[in-house]
Design a protein around this motif. Structure first.
Motif, PDB file in Angstrom:
ATOM      1  N   ALA A  67      54.316  43.728  29.805  1.00 43.29           N
ATOM      2  CA  ALA A  67      53.297  44.747  29.526  1.00 43.29           C
ATOM      3  C   ALA A  67      52.007  44.459  30.288  1.00 43.29           C
ATOM      4  O   ALA A  67      51.350  45.385  30.790  1.00 43.29           O
ATOM      5  CB  ALA A  67      53.020  44.794  28.021  1.00 43.29           C
ATOM      6  N   LEU A  68      51.628  43.199  30.401  1.00 44.71           N
ATOM      7  CA  LEU A  68      50.420  42.848  31.154  1.00 44.71           C
ATOM      8  C   LEU A  68      50.608  43.085  32.646  1.00 44.71           C
ATOM      9  O   LEU A  68      49.668  43.496  33.344  1.00 44.71           O
ATOM     10  CB  LEU A  68      50.049  41.383  30.891  1.00 44.71           C
ATOM     11  CG  LEU A  68      49.620  41.038  29.462  1.00 44.71           C
ATOM     12  CD1 LEU A  68      49.453  39.545  29.299  1.00 44.71           C
ATOM     13  CD2 LEU A  68      48.328  41.763  29.106  1.00 44.71           C
ATOM     14  N   ARG A  69      51.810  42.835  33.149  1.00 42.63           N
ATOM     15  CA  ARG A  69      52.061  43.070  34.569  1.00 42.63           C
ATOM     16  C   ARG A  69      52.011  44.550  34.920  1.00 42.63           C
ATOM     17  O   ARG A  69      51.722  44.910  36.065  1.00 42.63           O
ATOM     18  CB  ARG A  69      53.431  42.510  34.946  1.00 42.63           C
ATOM     19  CG  ARG A  69      53.495  40.997  35.008  1.00 42.63           C
ATOM     20  CD  ARG A  69      54.908  40.527  35.273  1.00 42.63           C
ATOM     21  NE  ARG A  69      55.019  39.078  35.183  1.00 42.63           N
ATOM     22  CZ  ARG A  69      56.165  38.417  35.207  1.00 42.63           C
ATOM     23  NH1 ARG A  69      57.315  39.094  35.308  1.00 42.63           N
ATOM     24  NH2 ARG A  69      56.188  37.093  35.129  1.00 42.63           N
ATOM     25  N   ALA A  70      52.297  45.404  33.958  1.00 31.51           N
ATOM     26  CA  ALA A  70      52.287  46.843  34.215  1.00 31.51           C
ATOM     27  C   ALA A  70      50.879  47.398  34.381  1.00 31.51           C
ATOM     28  O   ALA A  70      50.708  48.507  34.905  1.00 31.51           O
ATOM     29  CB  ALA A  70      53.003  47.577  33.075  1.00 31.51           C
ATOM     30  N   VAL A  71      49.861  46.655  33.952  1.00 30.01           N
ATOM     31  CA  VAL A  71      48.476  47.103  34.119  1.00 30.01           C
ATOM     32  C   VAL A  71      48.064  46.862  35.570  1.00 30.01           C
ATOM     33  O   VAL A  71      48.249  45.763  36.093  1.00 30.01           O
ATOM     34  CB  VAL A  71      47.547  46.356  33.151  1.00 30.01           C
ATOM     35  CG1 VAL A  71      46.105  46.802  33.341  1.00 30.01           C
ATOM     36  CG2 VAL A  71      47.985  46.580  31.710  1.00 30.01           C
ATOM     37  N   PRO A  72      47.493  47.841  36.262  1.00 32.92           N
ATOM     38  CA  PRO A  72      47.133  47.658  37.676  1.00 32.92           C
ATOM     39  C   PRO A  72      46.124  46.534  37.881  1.00 32.92           C
ATOM     40  O   PRO A  72      45.200  46.343  37.080  1.00 32.92           O
ATOM     41  CB  PRO A  72      46.532  49.022  38.065  1.00 32.92           C
ATOM     42  CG  PRO A  72      47.055  49.976  37.050  1.00 32.92           C
ATOM     43  CD  PRO A  72      47.225  49.197  35.787  1.00 32.92           C
ATOM     44  N   ASP A  73      46.296  45.793  38.972  1.00 37.63           N
ATOM     45  CA  ASP A  73      45.366  44.710  39.297  1.00 37.63           C
ATOM     46  C   ASP A  73      43.981  45.241  39.660  1.00 37.63           C
ATOM     47  O   ASP A  73      43.001  44.478  39.615  1.00 37.63           O
ATOM     48  CB  ASP A  73      45.910  43.879  40.456  1.00 37.63           C
ATOM     49  CG  ASP A  73      47.045  42.972  40.029  1.00 37.63           C
ATOM     50  OD1 ASP A  73      47.099  42.618  38.836  1.00 37.63           O
ATOM     51  OD2 ASP A  73      47.880  42.611  40.879  1.00 37.63           O
ATOM     52  N   SER A  74      43.891  46.493  40.039  1.00 34.99           N
ATOM     53  CA  SER A  74      42.584  47.043  40.401  1.00 34.99           C
ATOM     54  C   SER A  74      41.612  47.002  39.222  1.00 34.99           C
ATOM     55  O   SER A  74      40.397  46.833  39.421  1.00 34.99           O
ATOM     56  CB  SER A  74      42.747  48.484  40.893  1.00 34.99           C
ATOM     57  OG  SER A  74      43.363  49.296  39.895  1.00 34.99           O
ATOM     58  N   LEU A  75      42.117  47.127  37.998  1.00 32.29           N
ATOM     59  CA  LEU A  75      41.243  47.028  36.827  1.00 32.29           C
ATOM     60  C   LEU A  75      40.686  45.614  36.681  1.00 32.29           C
ATOM     61  O   LEU A  75      39.516  45.438  36.326  1.00 32.29           O
ATOM     62  CB  LEU A  75      42.011  47.425  35.567  1.00 32.29           C
ATOM     63  CG  LEU A  75      42.384  48.906  35.436  1.00 32.29           C
ATOM     64  CD1 LEU A  75      43.227  49.135  34.192  1.00 32.29           C
ATOM     65  CD2 LEU A  75      41.134  49.762  35.391  1.00 32.29           C
ATOM     66  N   ARG A  76      41.506  44.619  36.937  1.00 32.13           N
ATOM     67  CA  ARG A  76      41.021  43.240  36.880  1.00 32.13           C
ATOM     68  C   ARG A  76      39.951  43.002  37.945  1.00 32.13           C
ATOM     69  O   ARG A  76      38.887  42.421  37.666  1.00 32.13           O
ATOM     70  CB  ARG A  76      42.190  42.273  37.056  1.00 32.13           C
ATOM     71  CG  ARG A  76      43.250  42.342  35.980  1.00 32.13           C
ATOM     72  CD  ARG A  76      44.407  41.393  36.303  1.00 32.13           C
ATOM     73  NE  ARG A  76      45.406  41.353  35.257  1.00 32.13           N
ATOM     74  CZ  ARG A  76      46.412  42.211  35.152  1.00 32.13           C
ATOM     75  NH1 ARG A  76      46.529  43.193  36.035  1.00 32.13           N
ATOM     76  NH2 ARG A  76      47.283  42.102  34.166  1.00 32.13           N
ATOM     77  N   GLN A  77      40.233  43.438  39.177  1.00 28.14           N
ATOM     78  CA  GLN A  77      39.287  43.229  40.257  1.00 28.14           C
ATOM     79  C   GLN A  77      37.977  43.976  39.996  1.00 28.14           C
ATOM     80  O   GLN A  77      36.884  43.464  40.293  1.00 28.14           O
ATOM     81  CB  GLN A  77      39.908  43.688  41.574  1.00 28.14           C
ATOM     82  CG  GLN A  77      41.189  42.974  41.958  1.00 28.14           C
ATOM     83  CD  GLN A  77      41.007  41.477  42.085  1.00 28.14           C
ATOM     84  OE1 GLN A  77      39.940  41.005  42.478  1.00 28.14           O
ATOM     85  NE2 GLN A  77      42.050  40.717  41.738  1.00 28.14           N
ATOM     86  N   ALA A  78      38.067  45.168  39.414  1.00 28.04           N
ATOM     87  CA  ALA A  78      36.846  45.926  39.108  1.00 28.04           C
ATOM     88  C   ALA A  78      36.011  45.209  38.048  1.00 28.04           C
ATOM     89  O   ALA A  78      34.779  45.151  38.144  1.00 28.04           O
ATOM     90  CB  ALA A  78      37.214  47.333  38.640  1.00 28.04           C
ATOM     91  N   GLY A  79      36.659  44.658  37.048  1.00 27.07           N
ATOM     92  CA  GLY A  79      35.930  43.927  36.016  1.00 27.07           C
ATOM     93  C   GLY A  79      35.252  42.687  36.564  1.00 27.07           C
ATOM     94  O   GLY A  79      34.084  42.388  36.244  1.00 27.07           O
ATOM     95  N   PHE A  80      35.961  41.941  37.411  1.00 24.44           N
ATOM     96  CA  PHE A  80      35.369  40.752  38.018  1.00 24.44           C
ATOM     97  C   PHE A  80      34.215  41.127  38.941  1.00 24.44           C
ATOM     98  O   PHE A  80      33.208  40.401  39.030  1.00 24.44           O
ATOM     99  CB  PHE A  80      36.428  39.978  38.799  1.00 24.44           C
ATOM    100  CG  PHE A  80      37.519  39.398  37.927  1.00 24.44           C
ATOM    101  CD1 PHE A  80      37.252  38.986  36.638  1.00 24.44           C
ATOM    102  CD2 PHE A  80      38.814  39.271  38.411  1.00 24.44           C
ATOM    103  CE1 PHE A  80      38.245  38.459  35.834  1.00 24.44           C
ATOM    104  CE2 PHE A  80      39.819  38.748  37.623  1.00 24.44           C
ATOM    105  CZ  PHE A  80      39.530  38.337  36.324  1.00 24.44           C
TER     106      PHE A  80
END
Length: 308
Positions: free
Chosen positions: A180-193
């Motif tokens: 389920a965590l892998r299904a979340v796009p990495d772009s959201l992580r990069q935007a938060g960072f």
């Protein structure tokens, strides 16, 4: 003009060259499709026959007295009150133990752990443990929770059964959480960072809420497997006859217990036809509990998906 004629001739020659292979491949695909339809229809037919047999035997036996009576040596007076309450106790306790541990382990392995030989070893073991037969977990629970931890669990108690079933479904919850965590796009992580958020803020406020519907679905499906397990509970010594209900307090976790699969197994092993009918009615009740749990998973998934 001459080149067009040559290309047309060569094209027709290539088509005639590959046409037998294409026809052969398509014919094989049709045979495979027919075989899968036959296998599916055969499985559904067997399932329908089993359900018809169970419902035809068990529905006349279902009544309020059957749900509110304790097991008995007399089949006409026997009920499933203590097994039903024991299954609910197990279900709640397993959820309280396995959900935070499994989800926490999945988040750590997916979001925090570095890719090295140690984490790869853990991932391989988790994948292997998801396929281990339930009786192996029963033997493990018998040694650890019944014998070594007897002062805490009081031997063959609800807590022992819950801990054993938690070990059984932990790999499934961890794997479903990671997927389920892998299904979340990495772009959201990069935007938060990029906005200066910490890793925990990104996970707790952005990633985890989006992955929660799939995590809940996987967890409830794992709990559905746990509530139907029999071999592991038999191994740790769950009782087949209990004429009382456990205390609705923390001390009740140390009480002896029985569960719906254990009671159904006990009735099925009896030679009397009346006990077979009781077993069919117990199977219907267990199926209703499983359907209720799966329906809850669907409702929770739809609810959290609508909040996105």
């Amino acid at each position: 003009m001459a080149q067009d004629v040559k290309s047309g001739v060569s094209g027709s020659q290539s088509d005639s060259l590959f046409e037998p292979n294409i026809l052969k491949r398509y014919s094989f695909d049709k045979v495979f499709a027919i075989a899968t339809w036959v296998a599916t229809f055969f499985g559904l037919t067997i399932l329908a026959i089993l359900l018809f047999d169970v419902f035809s035997d068990g529905l006349p036996r279902l009544s309020w007295s059957f749900l509110t009576s304790f097991p008995s040596r007399r089949p006409s007076a026997a009920g499933i009150l203590s097994p039903l309450v024991g299954s609910i106790w197990l279900l709640v306790t397993v959820a309280m133990i396995a959900f935070p541990l499994g989800v926490g382990a999945g988040i750590f392995l997916e979001e925090y752990a570095k890719d090295n030989w140690f984490t790869q070893l853990i991932e391989i073991n988790i994948a292997n443990l998801a396929a281990v037969p339930s009786i192996i977990y029963g033997l493990l629970g018998l040694q650890i929770f019944v014998r070594w931890m007897e002062p805490i669990t009081q031997g063959r108690s609800i807590l022992t059964g819950a801990l054993t079933l938690s070990l059984l479904i932990l790999p499934v919850i961890i794997i479903s959480t990671r997927e389920a965590l892998r299904a979340v796009p990495d772009s959201l992580r990069q935007a938060g960072f990029a906005l200066g958020a910490t890793r925990w803020q990104v996970i707790s406020q952005q990633i985890f809420p989006l992955a929660l519907p799939a995590i809940l679905t996987g967890t409830i499906l794992a709990l559905s497997r746990a509530i139907g397990e029999t071999a592991s509970l038999i191994t740790i010594g769950a009782l087949t006859y209990i004429a009382f209900l456990p205390d609705l307090s923390p001390k009740g976790l140390q009480s002896p217990f029985t569960a719906l699969p254990i009671q159904i197994f006990n009735w099925v092993s009896r030679p009397q036809e009346e006990f077979q009918i009781n077993a069919a009615a117990g199977i219907i009740v267990l199926m209703m509990v499983l359907i209720l749990m799966n329906s809850t998973a669907i409702l929770l998934r739809n609810k959290f998906q609508s909040k996105r």
